[in-house]
Write an enzyme that holds these catalytic residues in place. Structure first.
Site, PDB file in Angstrom:
ATOM      1  CE  LYS A 226      -3.254   2.642   2.935  1.00  0.00           C
ATOM      2  NZ  LYS A 226      -4.130   2.624   4.135  1.00  0.00           N
ATOM      3  CG  ASP A 231      -5.512   7.950   4.645  1.00  0.00           C
ATOM      4  OD1 ASP A 231      -6.392   8.602   4.046  1.00  0.00           O
ATOM      5  OD2 ASP A 231      -5.745   6.908   5.298  1.00  0.00           O
ATOM      6  CE  LYS A 238      -6.512   8.666   8.091  1.00  0.00           C
ATOM      7  NZ  LYS A 238      -7.095   7.565   8.888  1.00  0.00           N
ATOM      8  CG  ASP A 249      -1.979   5.249   4.959  1.00  0.00           C
ATOM      9  OD1 ASP A 249      -1.857   4.184   5.585  1.00  0.00           O
ATOM     10  OD2 ASP A 249      -3.037   5.610   4.415  1.00  0.00           O
ATOM     11  CG  ASP A 308      -9.811   7.454   6.755  1.00  0.00           C
ATOM     12  OD1 ASP A 308      -8.743   7.435   6.107  1.00  0.00           O
ATOM     13  OD2 ASP A 308      -9.868   7.653   7.981  1.00  0.00           O
ATOM     14  CD  GLU A 310      -6.641   5.279   2.397  1.00  0.00           C
ATOM     15  OE1 GLU A 310      -7.642   5.429   3.139  1.00  0.00           O
ATOM     16  OE2 GLU A 310      -5.518   4.986   2.842  1.00  0.00           O
ATOM     17  NE  ARG A 312     -10.820  -1.268   3.904  1.00  0.00           N
ATOM     18  CZ  ARG A 312     -11.432  -1.481   5.073  1.00  0.00           C
ATOM     19  NH1 ARG A 312     -12.622  -2.078   5.117  1.00  0.00           N
ATOM     20  NH2 ARG A 312     -10.869  -1.100   6.200  1.00  0.00           N
TER      21      ARG A 312
HETATM   22  N1  BES Z   1      -4.314   4.485   6.897  1.00  0.00           N
HETATM   23  C1  BES Z   1      -5.458   4.186   7.659  1.00  0.00           C
HETATM   24  C2  BES Z   1      -5.226   3.128   8.710  1.00  0.00           C
HETATM   25  C3  BES Z   1      -4.344   3.506   9.868  1.00  0.00           C
HETATM   26  C4  BES Z   1      -4.741   4.467  10.775  1.00  0.00           C
HETATM   27  C5  BES Z   1      -3.192   2.798  10.073  1.00  0.00           C
HETATM   28  C6  BES Z   1      -3.947   4.743  11.852  1.00  0.00           C
HETATM   29  C7  BES Z   1      -2.407   3.075  11.145  1.00  0.00           C
HETATM   30  C8  BES Z   1      -2.772   4.057  12.038  1.00  0.00           C
HETATM   31  C9  BES Z   1      -6.585   3.664   6.770  1.00  0.00           C
HETATM   32  O1  BES Z   1      -6.617   4.138   5.481  1.00  0.00           O
HETATM   33  C10 BES Z   1      -7.848   4.072   7.453  1.00  0.00           C
HETATM   34  O2  BES Z   1      -8.053   5.238   7.640  1.00  0.00           O
HETATM   35  N2  BES Z   1      -8.637   3.080   7.854  1.00  0.00           N
HETATM   36  C11 BES Z   1      -9.843   3.333   8.560  1.00  0.00           C
HETATM   37  C12 BES Z   1     -10.865   2.367   8.038  1.00  0.00           C
HETATM   38  C13 BES Z   1     -12.262   2.675   8.483  1.00  0.00           C
HETATM   39  C14 BES Z   1     -12.777   3.935   7.800  1.00  0.00           C
HETATM   40  C15 BES Z   1     -13.142   1.502   8.140  1.00  0.00           C
HETATM   41  C16 BES Z   1      -9.592   3.091  10.034  1.00  0.00           C
HETATM   42  O3  BES Z   1      -8.836   2.179  10.386  1.00  0.00           O
HETATM   43  O4  BES Z   1     -10.132   3.840  10.843  1.00  0.00           O
HETATM   44 ZN    ZN Z   2      -4.776   4.730   4.676  1.00  0.00          ZN
HETATM   45 ZN    ZN Z   3      -7.654   5.985   5.251  1.00  0.00          ZN
END
Ligand code: BES
Ligand code: ZN
Ligand code: ZN
Length: 460
Positions: A226, A231, A238, A249, A308, A310, A312
Site C-alpha cells: 500500500k 492519507d 480525519k 501510510d 478513509d 482507501e 483496500r
Molecule cells: N491508513 C489508515 C489506517 C491507519 C490508521 C493505520 C492509523 C495506522 C494508524 C486507513 O486508510 C484508514 O483510515 N482506515 C480506517 C478504516 C475505516 C474507515 C473503516 C480506520 O482504520 O479507521
Molecule cells: Zn490509509
Molecule cells: Zn484511510
C-alpha cells in the site's frame, strides 16, 4: 550508518554480556563498578566502567532475564550503538549471543534519520564484527530495514507518489530489475479504476508501479504494498490527531521494497514482482465521495461507505493484477487499519492467510529472527458485514467490530488464483525509542518473510 561496523580482528575495548543477577560476575574493575553503581543488567542497559587510571575501561551490556529468546536477546546490542561512548568496541569472548543478530542489532540501533538536521550528529561508537557473523548478510538486512525507515520518515512534501516511484526505480537500478509505471489517466485505460479514483484528487498523479526481477522460469513471488503517500481520509476527513502521522501510510510499500532488497541482494531463485499502487488520498472537487460506486479491475462493484478506507481499494486493483498470473506466493503489506493497532498494539502486526503451512513458516521465522508477527483469522462469517444494498460489496463495515479482520476479508475477495496469499496489516511506526531503533518509521515483518522465502527458495 553501516560504517559503524568494523572488520573482525580490529583492536577494541571489551563489552561483557550479563544477565539479571550476573553483574557481580563481571571481571575486574567492571565488576566492582557494577556493584558500586548498583547496575542491575536489565535488558538493554549499558554500563561503562573507568579503567584503573580513570580513563575509559570496559563496558557491559545487560540482557535481563535469561528466559528471553536468543534472537530477542541478541538484538539488544542495539542499545550499545547509542549507549557507548565513541570509540571501537568488541563483544568479549564467551558471550552467548547469535553473531548475525548481535551485529544486526547494533546497526539497527545506530540508525538516525538526519536528512533534515543541519548540524551533523556525533560519530558514535563502532562495533567489531562478532566472530561468526556473515558481514554481507547482516549489512543487507540493515540496509533493507533502514530503507524502509527512511522512506516512512520522509514527509510527503519530499515523498509523494512520484517519490515512491523514484525509490522503486532506484532500487531497480541497483539490482538490475525492470520497472514499468501506469500513470494518471492511463490507469483508466489499463483498467485500474479504483487506484485512479482514490488518487485523482491529488496534485501528484496516482500510479501503479510494477517492478520485475529474476529468471522467467523461476517460481513467481509477488509482493504488493500500500503506497498511500498521505492519507487525509478524503472527504471523510480525519481529525488532526488522526492525520498527523499519515505520511507513514506508504509503510506497506516501503516494507515490500525493503523485502525486495533482501530477495534481490540474496539472489534468491525466484521471479520477483513488486506492485505498488502509489496515490495520495487528497481532497479536491474531483475527489471520490461517500456513496459513490466504483468499478474494480476484476469486475466487482464497490460502494464507498467511507473514503478513509482507501487502502483496500487500491490494493484490490493491484491484487487483481498480481492474481492474474497465479503466483506461487502473493504477499501484501499495508498500513491498512487502525483496528490492527487496537487489537495488538503498534509492535505486533497481525497477518492473515488460509495457507496453514505458510502460516506456520511465518510464525517460526518471526520467532527465530525476532521480527514479531501474530496470525489473526480470516473469519469468513464476518464477510457478511461488508454487504452493500446497491453494489457487490461495501468498502467498510459499520458495526465497529474486527476492523482488521474485515479489511483482510475485503482483500481476500480479490485473490482467487494465487497458490498462496498472505496479508500483513502493519503499523509501520515505532512510537517509543527502543534498543533496535529510534522512534519513527519502522520495518515490520520483512526479516521474517525474507527467512521464509530463503528457506523455500534456497540460493544455490
Ligand atoms: N491508513 C489508515 C489506517 C491507519 C490508521 C493505520 C492509523 C495506522 C494508524 C486507513 O486508510 C484508514 O483510515 N482506515 C480506517 C478504516 C475505516 C474507515 C473503516 C480506520 O482504520 O479507521
Ligand atoms: Zn490509509
Ligand atoms: Zn484511510
Amino acid at each position: 550508518m553501516t560504517s559503524r561496523l568494523l572488520s573482525a580482528g580490529a583492536t577494541a575495548r571489551p563489552i561483557h554480556v550479563a544477565g539479571e543477577g550476573e553483574a557481580g560476575d563481571l571481571p575486574g574493575v567492571l565488576g566492582t563498578w557494577a556493584q558500586a553503581t548498583g547496575w542491575k543488567a536489565s535488558a538493554g542497559s549499558v554500563l561503562v566502567s573507568p579503567s584503573a587510571d580513570g580513563g575509559l575501561g570496559a563496558a557491559a551490556l545487560g540482557i535481563g532475564a535469561r528466559d528471553v529468546g536468543l534472537a530477542e536477546r541478541s538484538l539488544l546490542t542495539g542499545a550499545l550503538a547509542t549507549g557507548l561512548p565513541s570509540g571501537d568496541w568488541a563483544l568479549a569472548d564467551g558471550h552467548d549471543l547469535d553473531p548475525d543478530l548481535a551485529a544486526l542489532g547494533f546497526l539497527l540501533g545506530a540508525y538516525r534519520f538526519d536528512r533534515y538536521r543541519t548540524k551533523p550528529a556525533d560519530e558514535g561508537a563502532r562495533l567489531v564484527l562478532p566472530a561468526g557473523a556473515d558481514e554481507a548478510r547482516v549489512r543487507l538486512r540493515a540496509s533493507a530495514v533502514d530503507l524502509v525507515r527512511d522512506l516512512v520518515n520522509t514527509p510527503t512534501n519530499d515523498l509523494g507518489p512520484d517519490g515512491i516511484e523514484a525509490a522503486a526505480r532506484a532500487l531497480a537500478t541497483e539490482f538490475g530489475a525492470s520497472v514499468s509505471v501506469t500513470l494518471g489517466d492511463e490507469l483508466l485505460a489499463a483498467n485500474f479504476p479504483m487506484i485512479h479514483a482514490v488518487g485523482r484528487a491529488s496534485a501528484v498523479a496516482p500510479r501503479l508501479i510494477d517492478l520485475r526481477w529474476g529468471r522467467a522460469d523461476a517460481p513467481r513471488v509477488t509482493l504488493v504494498g500500500k503506497g498511500v503517500a498521505f492519507d487525509t481520509g478524503g472527504l471523510d476527513i480525519k481529525p488532526a490527531s488522526g492525520m498527523l502521522l499519515m505520511k507513514k501510510d506508504m509503510g506497506g510499500a516501503a516494507n515490500v521494497l525493503g523485502l525486495a532488497r533482501i530477495v534481490m541482494g540474496e539472489r534468491l531463485p525466484v521471479q520477483l514482482r513488486v506492485l505498488i499502487p502509489a496515490v495520495e488520498n487528497a481532497i479536491a472537487g474531483n475527489a471520490f465521495r461517500p456513496g459513490d460506486v466504483l468499478a474494480s479491475r476484476n469486475g466487482k462493484t464497490v460502494e464507498i461507505g467511507n473514503t478513509d478506507a482507501e487502502g483496500r481499494l487500491i490494493l484490490a486493483d493491484a491484487l487483481s493484477l498480481a492474481d492474474e498470473e497465479a503466483p506461487e506466493i502473493l504477499i501484501d503489506m499495508a498500513t491498512l487499519t487502525g483496528a490492527a493497532r487496537v487489537a495488538l498494539g503498534p509492535d505486533l502486526p497481525p497477518f492473515y492467510t488460509d495457507d496453514e503451512a505458510l502460516a506456520a513458516d511465518i510464525a517460526a521465522a518471526s520467532v527465530s529472527v525476532h521480527d514479531p508477527l501474530w496470525r489473526l483469522p480470516l473469519w469468513k462469517p464476518y464477510a457478511r458485514n461488508l454487504a452493500s444494498k446497491i453494489a457487490d460489496i461495501n468498502n467498510v463495515t459499520t458495526d465497529g467490530f474486527a476492523g482488521s479482520v474485515t479489511a483482510a476479508l475485503f482483500l481476500q475477495g480479490f485473490v482467487t488464483r494465487a497458490k498462496s496469499w498472505a496479508h500483513f496489516d502493519v503499523f509501520g511506526w515505532r512510537p517509543q525509542p527502543g534498543p533496535t531503533g529510534p522512534a519513527g518509521g519502522e520495518a515490520q515483518g520483512i526479516r521474517a518473510l525474507a527467512k521464509v522465502l530463503q528457506e523455500r527458495y534456497p540460493s544455490s
